[in-house]
Design an enzyme around this catalytic site. Structure first.
Site, PDB file in Angstrom:
ATOM      1  N   GLY A  17      44.436  20.384  40.971  1.00  0.00           N
ATOM      2  CA  GLY A  17      43.460  19.464  40.389  1.00  0.00           C
ATOM      3  C   GLY A  17      42.022  19.686  40.825  1.00  0.00           C
ATOM      4  N   LYS A 144      52.785  35.296  34.040  1.00  0.00           N
ATOM      5  CA  LYS A 144      52.926  34.077  33.219  1.00  0.00           C
ATOM      6  C   LYS A 144      54.233  34.117  32.440  1.00  0.00           C
ATOM      7  CE  LYS A 144      48.053  32.894  32.917  1.00  0.00           C
ATOM      8  NZ  LYS A 144      46.839  32.719  32.094  1.00  0.00           N
TER       9      LYS A 144
HETATM   10  C1  GNU Z   1      36.750  36.970  33.687  1.00  0.00           C
HETATM   11  C2  GNU Z   1      40.574  36.375  31.396  1.00  0.00           C
HETATM   12  C3  GNU Z   1      40.565  35.737  30.164  1.00  0.00           C
HETATM   13  C4  GNU Z   1      41.767  36.566  32.078  1.00  0.00           C
HETATM   14  C5  GNU Z   1      33.484  38.558  34.429  1.00  0.00           C
HETATM   15  C6  GNU Z   1      42.958  36.148  31.508  1.00  0.00           C
HETATM   16  C7  GNU Z   1      35.094  39.866  35.527  1.00  0.00           C
HETATM   17  C8  GNU Z   1      33.798  39.633  35.221  1.00  0.00           C
HETATM   18  C9  GNU Z   1      31.817  37.186  33.571  1.00  0.00           C
HETATM   19  O1  GNU Z   1      38.929  34.246  34.473  1.00  0.00           O
HETATM   20  O2  GNU Z   1      39.669  38.860  34.651  1.00  0.00           O
HETATM   21  O3  GNU Z   1      41.834  34.691  28.395  1.00  0.00           O
HETATM   22  O4  GNU Z   1      32.167  38.419  34.151  1.00  0.00           O
HETATM   23  O5  GNU Z   1      44.116  35.118  29.691  1.00  0.00           O
HETATM   24  O6  GNU Z   1      32.787  40.453  35.665  1.00  0.00           O
HETATM   25  C10 GNU Z   1      39.129  36.298  33.378  1.00  0.00           C
HETATM   26  C11 GNU Z   1      38.137  37.174  34.143  1.00  0.00           C
HETATM   27  C12 GNU Z   1      39.286  36.832  31.954  1.00  0.00           C
HETATM   28  C13 GNU Z   1      38.672  34.884  33.274  1.00  0.00           C
HETATM   29  C14 GNU Z   1      38.563  38.597  33.861  1.00  0.00           C
HETATM   30  C15 GNU Z   1      35.764  37.942  34.259  1.00  0.00           C
HETATM   31  C16 GNU Z   1      34.466  37.726  33.951  1.00  0.00           C
HETATM   32  C17 GNU Z   1      36.078  38.999  35.048  1.00  0.00           C
HETATM   33  C18 GNU Z   1      41.749  35.327  29.597  1.00  0.00           C
HETATM   34  C19 GNU Z   1      42.951  35.535  30.273  1.00  0.00           C
HETATM   35  C20 GNU Z   1      40.663  34.566  27.641  1.00  0.00           C
END
Ligand code: GNU
Length: 320
Positions: A17, A144
Site C-alpha cells: 500500500g 507474473k
Molecule cells: C520503465 C514497464 C511497463 C514494465 C525508464 C513492465 C527504464 C527507464 C522513464 O516500471 O522496465 O507495462 O525511463 O508491464 O529509463 C517499466 C520500466 C516499464 C515501468 C521499464 C522504465 C522507464 C525503465 C510495463 C510493464 C507498460
C-alpha cells in the site's frame, strides 16, 4: 457481523500500500467507501517515508494490519479480516523477492479460504501476451505468469488489471528513457513515432481497479485500461507537449534495430527497460489486439463510463 458491512462493499486488504501504485489504490479504496486495510510489514524498519504514509492512511480511516512474510500465520490472520486482497508489490525493484512474496500470499489466501477476489500485482502489459518477450525484460512477465498459474490452480477468484503505461514513467518525459521530465530541445522518436500506446494517470488506475473488486463482470477476467482518448502515439504525445508549450522539439528517429542495439552498453535493468520499450513503441503490444472473448478481456472505460479519466494534455500541463 457481515464482512462487507459498508453498503455491501467488500473489505479490502492492500499488500504494498505504500508503493507507487499501492498508495493510489488505498486512496481509491477509501474514496469508494470500502473498509480498507493496509498491511504494515514487520520488515519496514527505518523506512520513514513508508511509516509516515501508513500513519496518514490511518488518519484517513484505513486500518493498519501487522504482518510479515516470514510469518505465514500473520498473513492468514490479516486475510481473514477482509473479503478482497490486492497485491501491488512491485516487480521492477526487487524482482525475484517479489515472486516469492506473492506465492506466500497465495498460500495464505488458500489457507484463509474466505477471499472473494484476489488482484495480483499486474498493472502493466498483459503478461499472457508477452510469451515472445525479449530477455532479460521477459522475466517480469514470466513471473507474473507463475503467479497467475498458482492462483488458477488454487481456484482463487481473481481479476487481472492490465493498466498499460503509467503516465509518470511515460508521459512527462515524452516516453524518453532515463528521465522523468520533458526534454528541452530534442526528442528521440521510436521508429516513425506512430505506434499507438496507452497512457494512464495513476490515480485513474486506482479508481478503475477499485471499481472491479465487487463487479461480477470482472470475475476471473483481465480488465484492460484502454480509454479511447488515451490511446496515443508518441508523436501525438509530442505534439500535445509542443502545443502546450508553444515550442518545437528537434526529432531524432531511431530504428528498432538501432534501439535494440543500445542494450549492448547497459546493465540488466537497463536492458530490461529497452526490451519493455521496444515491445510498447515498436511492436505496439498494448494496442495490437482486440479486447474480448479470446483474451477473457473486458475494457474498464466501457464498464465504468462514469469515470472522468485524465487526458494526457491535462496530465502534461503540470510539467509546463
Ligand atoms: C520503465 C514497464 C511497463 C514494465 C525508464 C513492465 C527504464 C527507464 C522513464 O516500471 O522496465 O507495462 O525511463 O508491464 O529509463 C517499466 C520500466 C516499464 C515501468 C521499464 C522504465 C522507464 C525503465 C510495463 C510493464 C507498460
Amino acid at each position: 457481523m457481515l464482512k462487507s458491512d459498508k453498503m455491501g462493499k467488500s473489505k479490502i486488504l492492500i499488500v504494498g500500500g505504500t508503493g507507487y501504485i499501492g498508495r493510489r489504490i488505498v486512496k481509491a479504496s477509501l474514496a469508494q467507501g470500502h473498509e480498507t486495510y493496509v498491511l504494515k510489514r514487520q520488515e519496514i524498519g527505518l523506512d520513514i517515508e513508508k511509516i509516515q504514509m501508513l500513519l496518514s492512511f490511518k488518519e484517513q480511516g484505513a486500518h493498519l494490519v501487522d504482518g510479515s512474510f516470514s510469518d505465514h500465520q500473520s498473513l492468514v490472520n490479516a486475510i481473514k479480516q477482509v473479503d478482497v486482497v490486492i497485491s501491488t508489490m512491485s516487480g521492477v525493484h526487487f524482482r525475484s523477492h517479489n515472486l516469492l512474496m506473492q506465492l506466500k500470499l497465495i498460500e495464505a489466501i488458500k489457507e484463509a479460504g474466505n477471499i472473494k477476489r484476489f488482484l495480483p500485482s499486474e498493472f502493466g502489459m498483459d503478461p499472457a501476451r508477452m510469451d515472445h518477450a525479449l530477455p532479460p525484460g521477459r522475466e517480469t512477465f514470466d513471473e507474473k505468469m507463475i503467479v497467475r498459474k498458482a492462483i488458477e490452480y488454487a481456484k482463487i477468484p481473481y481479476t487481472y488489471v492490465s493498466a498499460n503505461c503509467f503516465a509518470g514513467y511515460f508521459v512527462g518525459n515524452l516516453s524518453q528513457m532515463g528521465s522523468l521530465l520533458p526534454p528541452k530541445d530534442k526528442v528521440l522518436v521510436y521508429g516513425d513515432g506512430n505506434v499507438k500506446a496507452v497512457y494512464m494517470d495513476e490515480d485513474d488506475v486506482g479508481t478503475y481497479t477499485m471499481k472491479t473488486v465487487d463487479d461480477h463482470r470482472t470475475l476471473n477476467k483481465t480488465v484492460y485500461l484502454r480509454p479511447p482518448n488515451n490511446i496515443l502515439s508518441q508523436m501525438e504525445l509530442i505534439e500535445k507537449w509542443e502545443n502546450i508549450t508553444n515550442t518545437k522539439l528537434e526529432k531524432n528517429n531511431i530504428s528498432g534495430h538501432d534501439f535494440l542495439a543500445l542494450m549492448k552498453g547497459m546493465d540488466k535493468a537497463g536492458q530490461a527497460g529497452i526490451g519493455h520499450f521496444y515491445h510498447i513503441f515498436y511492436e505496439g503490444c498494448l494496442t495490437n489486439f482486440e479486447i474480448g472473448e479470446d483474451n477473457n478481456g473486458v475494457e474498464a472505460s466501457e464498464l465504468y463510463p462514469e469515470v472522468q479519466y485524465t487526458r494526457m494534455d491535462t496530465y502534461l500541463k503540470r510539467y509546463a
